[in-house]
Design a protein around this motif. Structure first.
Motif, PDB file in Angstrom:
ATOM      1  N   THR A  58      22.337  14.418 139.613  1.00 44.54           N
ATOM      2  CA  THR A  58      21.910  15.801 139.438  1.00 44.54           C
ATOM      3  C   THR A  58      20.531  15.810 138.794  1.00 44.54           C
ATOM      4  OG1 THR A  58      24.205  16.466 139.148  1.00 44.54           O
ATOM      5  CG2 THR A  58      22.519  18.016 138.403  1.00 44.54           C
ATOM      6  N   VAL A  59      19.644  16.622 139.350  1.00 40.04           N
ATOM      7  CA  VAL A  59      18.314  16.773 138.771  1.00 40.04           C
ATOM      8  C   VAL A  59      18.009  18.251 138.570  1.00 40.04           C
ATOM      9  CG1 VAL A  59      17.406  14.631 139.774  1.00 40.04           C
ATOM     10  CG2 VAL A  59      17.082  16.781 140.981  1.00 40.04           C
ATOM     11  N   ALA A  60      17.269  18.529 137.530  1.00 38.54           N
ATOM     12  CA  ALA A  60      16.768  19.879 137.302  1.00 38.54           C
ATOM     13  C   ALA A  60      15.240  19.888 137.391  1.00 38.54           C
ATOM     14  CB  ALA A  60      17.220  20.394 135.943  1.00 38.54           C
ATOM     15  N   TRP A  61      14.623  18.739 137.161  1.00 41.16           N
ATOM     16  CA  TRP A  61      13.170  18.656 137.249  1.00 41.16           C
ATOM     17  C   TRP A  61      12.798  18.369 138.703  1.00 41.16           C
ATOM     18  CZ3 TRP A  61      13.136  20.989 133.145  1.00 41.16           C
ATOM     19  CH2 TRP A  61      13.594  20.506 131.927  1.00 41.16           C
ATOM     20  N   THR A  62      12.648  19.435 139.482  1.00 39.28           N
ATOM     21  CA  THR A  62      12.300  19.337 140.895  1.00 39.28           C
ATOM     22  C   THR A  62      11.665  20.643 141.348  1.00 39.28           C
ATOM     23  OG1 THR A  62      13.115  18.813 143.117  1.00 39.28           O
ATOM     24  CG2 THR A  62      14.577  20.111 141.702  1.00 39.28           C
ATOM     25  N   GLY A  63      11.002  20.591 142.462  1.00 38.98           N
ATOM     26  CA  GLY A  63      10.402  21.795 143.012  1.00 38.98           C
ATOM     27  C   GLY A  63       9.413  21.468 144.115  1.00 38.98           C
TER      28      GLY A  63
END
Length: 192
Positions: free
Chosen positions: A33-38
């Protein structure tokens, strides 16, 4: 209104709660799981993920130079959280979560079948930033569940019931407030 100085690590929230699938073959496939993405660039299409070097998936992405970024939904929230707190060194996260791997078209890492959108990526640059390394990646292909497309091929994110992450909590996204440019759009004249 008064403002207080806050911890520097608590900057831009909410962030996506995404699943990254990685690995070159089924024996090593993993989910993290990652939250630092875009989105990093639209032309050419590029994205990024940031991972801590201590994560099991870090070495897989670094070695293979590829990954799949999978958007998540409210139905996937438990699996998304699980893949962020358990290590693929210790167990098979695919089996533990019941998520389904599907073959990708351009990379060896699998797509997550339950995800409304899968983005196949090839790493172009690794930037050591401190606690995390950023993997800047070229988007090779995007797969969308046709249940969320309208007759014009527009993806309706709201129908997919996506989730985001903010300060230790998962949240559903709310209803649309308007489309891009609606604030300056001319109103149509009503016929009398």
């Amino acid at each position: 209104m008064s403002k207080i100085q806050w911890r520097p690590g608590n900057m831009v929230y909410p962030v996506p709660a995404a699943l990254v699938s990685c690995g070159a073959d089924p024996s090593e496939w993993n989910l993290v799981t990652v939250a630092w993405t875009g989105t990093a660039c639209s032309d050419p299409p590029m994205t990024y993920i940031s991972l801590k070097p201590s994560r099991h998936s870090f070495d897989l992405v670094l070695r293979t130079g590829e990954f799949v970024l999978n958007l998540t939904t409210a139905d996937m929230a438990r699996a998304t959280d699980f893949c962020g707190v358990r290590s693929g060194r210790d167990l098979d996260k695919w089996e533990a979560t019941g998520l389904t791997p599907l073959p990708a078209t351009h990379v060896k890492a699998p797509l997550v079948a339950e995800s409304p959108m899968n983005i196949e990526c090839r790493v172009t640059q690794v930037l050591p930033l401190g606690s995390h390394h950023m993997f800047l990646a070229e988007v090779l292909a995007v797969h969308v569940d046709d249940r969320f497309l309208d007759g014009n091929g527009k993806f309706h994110l709201d129908k997919a019931d996506p989730i985001c992450y903010s300060h230790g909590q998962y949240h559903p996204l709310g209803k649309s407030l308007g489309k891009f440019g609606w604030s300056v759009e001319k109103k149509k004249k009503r016929k009398k």
